[in-house]
Motif scaffolding. Structure first.
Motif, PDB file in Angstrom:
ATOM      1  N   ASP A 192      36.043  35.805  34.674  1.00 27.85           N
ATOM      2  CA  ASP A 192      35.922  37.077  34.114  1.00 27.85           C
ATOM      3  C   ASP A 192      35.105  38.074  34.660  1.00 27.85           C
ATOM      4  O   ASP A 192      35.061  39.370  34.436  1.00 27.85           O
ATOM      5  CB  ASP A 192      35.940  37.048  32.449  1.00 27.85           C
ATOM      6  N   LYS A 193      34.197  37.467  35.534  1.00 35.53           N
ATOM      7  CA  LYS A 193      33.410  38.354  36.294  1.00 35.53           C
ATOM      8  C   LYS A 193      33.839  39.400  37.720  1.00 35.53           C
ATOM      9  O   LYS A 193      33.498  40.300  37.786  1.00 35.53           O
ATOM     10  CB  LYS A 193      32.322  37.671  36.952  1.00 35.53           C
ATOM     11  N   VAL A 194      35.122  38.639  37.764  1.00 39.42           N
ATOM     12  CA  VAL A 194      35.872  39.521  38.886  1.00 39.42           C
ATOM     13  C   VAL A 194      37.321  39.919  38.301  1.00 39.42           C
ATOM     14  O   VAL A 194      37.968  39.158  37.567  1.00 39.42           O
ATOM     15  CB  VAL A 194      36.108  38.259  40.010  1.00 39.42           C
ATOM     16  N   ALA A 195      37.634  41.070  38.712  1.00 37.31           N
ATOM     17  CA  ALA A 195      39.079  41.572  38.474  1.00 37.31           C
ATOM     18  C   ALA A 195      39.988  40.482  38.941  1.00 37.31           C
ATOM     19  O   ALA A 195      40.140  39.993  39.867  1.00 37.31           O
ATOM     20  CB  ALA A 195      39.107  42.687  38.927  1.00 37.31           C
ATOM     21  N   PRO A 196      41.178  40.399  37.995  1.00 34.71           N
ATOM     22  CA  PRO A 196      42.173  39.226  38.361  1.00 34.71           C
ATOM     23  C   PRO A 196      42.923  39.657  39.911  1.00 34.71           C
ATOM     24  O   PRO A 196      43.270  38.464  40.430  1.00 34.71           O
ATOM     25  CB  PRO A 196      43.258  39.758  37.317  1.00 34.71           C
ATOM     26  N   ALA A 197      42.816  40.926  40.279  1.00 38.57           N
ATOM     27  CA  ALA A 197      43.354  40.938  41.742  1.00 38.57           C
ATOM     28  C   ALA A 197      42.517  40.288  42.683  1.00 38.57           C
ATOM     29  O   ALA A 197      43.211  40.118  43.918  1.00 38.57           O
ATOM     30  CB  ALA A 197      43.431  42.550  41.911  1.00 38.57           C
ATOM     31  N   TYR A 198      41.288  39.892  42.557  1.00 35.09           N
ATOM     32  CA  TYR A 198      40.398  39.402  43.407  1.00 35.09           C
ATOM     33  C   TYR A 198      39.988  37.963  43.213  1.00 35.09           C
ATOM     34  O   TYR A 198      38.970  37.494  43.379  1.00 35.09           O
ATOM     35  CB  TYR A 198      39.310  40.251  43.659  1.00 35.09           C
ATOM     36  N   ARG A 199      40.986  37.206  42.485  1.00 33.59           N
ATOM     37  CA  ARG A 199      40.520  35.949  42.042  1.00 33.59           C
ATOM     38  C   ARG A 199      42.007  35.016  42.259  1.00 33.59           C
ATOM     39  O   ARG A 199      42.880  35.734  42.087  1.00 33.59           O
ATOM     40  CB  ARG A 199      40.085  35.595  40.927  1.00 33.59           C
ATOM     41  N   GLY A 200      41.601  33.754  42.178  1.00 31.40           N
ATOM     42  CA  GLY A 200      43.178  32.967  42.329  1.00 31.40           C
ATOM     43  C   GLY A 200      43.864  33.014  40.910  1.00 31.40           C
ATOM     44  O   GLY A 200      43.284  32.956  39.844  1.00 31.40           O
ATOM     45  N   SER A 201      45.205  33.112  41.234  1.00 27.73           N
ATOM     46  CA  SER A 201      46.175  33.259  39.961  1.00 27.73           C
ATOM     47  C   SER A 201      46.050  31.711  39.141  1.00 27.73           C
ATOM     48  O   SER A 201      46.298  31.832  37.959  1.00 27.73           O
ATOM     49  CB  SER A 201      47.471  33.588  40.376  1.00 27.73           C
ATOM     50  N   ALA A 202      45.644  30.832  39.944  1.00 29.82           N
ATOM     51  CA  ALA A 202      45.657  29.356  39.239  1.00 29.82           C
ATOM     52  C   ALA A 202      44.200  29.325  38.619  1.00 29.82           C
ATOM     53  O   ALA A 202      43.941  28.213  37.956  1.00 29.82           O
ATOM     54  CB  ALA A 202      45.843  28.313  40.057  1.00 29.82           C
ATOM     55  N   GLY A 203      43.404  30.126  38.627  1.00 30.36           N
ATOM     56  CA  GLY A 203      41.837  30.143  37.871  1.00 30.36           C
ATOM     57  C   GLY A 203      41.026  29.211  38.641  1.00 30.36           C
ATOM     58  O   GLY A 203      40.092  28.614  38.077  1.00 30.36           O
ATOM     59  N   ASP A 204      41.218  28.876  39.892  1.00 31.76           N
ATOM     60  CA  ASP A 204      40.375  27.807  40.725  1.00 31.76           C
ATOM     61  C   ASP A 204      39.731  28.540  41.928  1.00 31.76           C
ATOM     62  O   ASP A 204      38.986  27.633  42.709  1.00 31.76           O
ATOM     63  CB  ASP A 204      41.445  26.624  41.034  1.00 31.76           C
ATOM     64  N   TRP A 205      39.685  29.801  42.262  1.00 29.90           N
ATOM     65  CA  TRP A 205      38.844  30.375  43.085  1.00 29.90           C
ATOM     66  C   TRP A 205      38.609  31.835  42.662  1.00 29.90           C
ATOM     67  O   TRP A 205      39.504  32.410  42.100  1.00 29.90           O
ATOM     68  CB  TRP A 205      39.437  30.266  44.459  1.00 29.90           C
ATOM     69  N   ALA A 206      37.398  32.093  42.989  1.00 30.48           N
ATOM     70  CA  ALA A 206      36.955  33.683  42.935  1.00 30.48           C
ATOM     71  C   ALA A 206      36.519  34.538  44.115  1.00 30.48           C
ATOM     72  O   ALA A 206      35.637  33.830  44.851  1.00 30.48           O
ATOM     73  CB  ALA A 206      35.924  33.582  41.731  1.00 30.48           C
TER      74      ALA A 206
END
Length: 339
Positions: free
Chosen positions: A111-125
């Motif tokens: 949640d520290k990073v906007a969704p556009a700039y993190r992995g859609s699977a929630g495993d990288w930021a």
């Protein structure tokens, strides 16, 4: 049996075996955290030293190309010594995510990073952003074009510079493939090739060429210009920078990012999570903004003076994890004769 994506990276994995051994930061005590870093050592070493002090344990780093390191991690699997992958671009992280080699990150971290700039699977930021722009010489280009598609027009023949072997150029081509399809991208590349662009080794050399007037215009990452201005002063830099509007593929925002490797031991995984949170801290985000002129990705941290904030730009909307098909991009570039 090796999985399909791993097969596509076999050649890169062979290259990865030639990568330098782990480089330590400190004493001979065993490392608490091992990082595979696709980011240049000169660029991030000061930040790694800050990280080591923050963690209170020894950090060892293996430096190399992001794609080659991703291939190496696929080969190593659960036997890897790495706890954290620090990639120069999202595509390499996407490749590992697709093969389920990255551990899920806590939602509070994501949640520290906007969704556009993190992995859609929630495993990288993502931890820092870079924007593709056009650098141009104002004496030769009074009004720069507003689309990378304009660079295939006849008036640009012999006037364009580019760095064909650079990962950022190849990521841009991959982004165009994702956004517009392979056939449209192949057509654009053929038109680009027909305009006889001048190839250079590395983005700094491309910027030099624009600044000297050797070429009139070139697609590059934004921070090269801002670093040059910070070093020499705006009055000493002839080249100018132009941000592309309207979601143009030439205005791609790519990110450097991090992911925790599956299979690492519990203690190293804990250090890796602390490292991710450190890289998303105000201290580290300010380092990216001020020292490398990249875009911080955490709210509340300002870009360097003169660098436009991300929210003021109009980049294309794209799942950055889909920039993982480097092999196909390289094959296309070879097919049209640009590498």
């Amino acid at each position: 049996m090796r999985r399909p994506l791993a097969r596509t990276l076999t050649a890169l994995a062979a290259t990865a075996l030639l990568l330098p051994a782990l480089a330590g930061c400190g004493s001979d005590e065993p490392a608490g955290l091992v990082i595979y870093s696709g980011r240049n050592e000169n660029l991030v070493k000061p930040l790694i030293q800050k990280l080591e002090k923050n963690l209170g344990t020894k950090v060892e780093v293996r430096y190399g190309g992001s794609a080659e390191l991703a291939a190496q991690l696929l080969e190593e699997g659960d036997k890897t010594k790495a706890g954290l992958f620090f990639s120069q671009d999202a595509g390499a992280l996407g490749a590992l995510s697709k093969e389920q080699r990255l551990a899920p990150l806590p939602q509070a971290t994501l949640d520290k990073v906007a969704p556009a700039y993190r992995g859609s699977a929630g495993d990288w930021a993502g931890v820092s952003g870079r924007v593709r722009v056009l650098m141009y010489h104002p004496d030769q280009v009074p009004t720069p074009p507003n689309s990378v598609h304009d660079l295939v027009k006849p008036e640009w023949k012999g006037k364009i510079g580019y760095a064909p072997t650079n990962a950022s150029f190849q990521a841009f081509v991959t982004g165009m493939r994702v956004l517009e399809g392979d056939e449209a991208t192949r057509t654009w590349l053929k038109g680009f090739k027909a305009n006889q662009p001048k190839a250079y080794e590395g983005n700094v050399n491309v910027l030099d060429a624009v600044d000297k007037g050797e070429v009139a215009i070139a697609p590059l990452n934004h921070y090269y210009w801002y670093e040059r201005v910070a070093e020499k002063g705006a009055d000493k830099v002839k080249a100018k920078v132009h941000y592309l509007p309207g979601g143009d593929p030439g205005g791609l925002v790519n990110v450097a990012g991090v992911g925790i490797l599956k299979g690492t031991d519990e203690k190293q995984a804990a250090y890796a999570q602390q490292a991710v949170d450190f890289l998303l801290s105000a201290e580290a985000q300010s380092y990216f903004a001020e020292e490398t002129k990249e875009h911080p990705l955490v709210a509340g941290v300002k870009t360097a003076e003169g660098v436009p904030a991300l929210e003021t730009l109009q980049p294309p909307k794209i799942d950055l994890g889909k920039l993982d098909s480097l092999k196909e991009t390289l094959a296309m570039l070879q097919e049209v004769g640009l590498v």
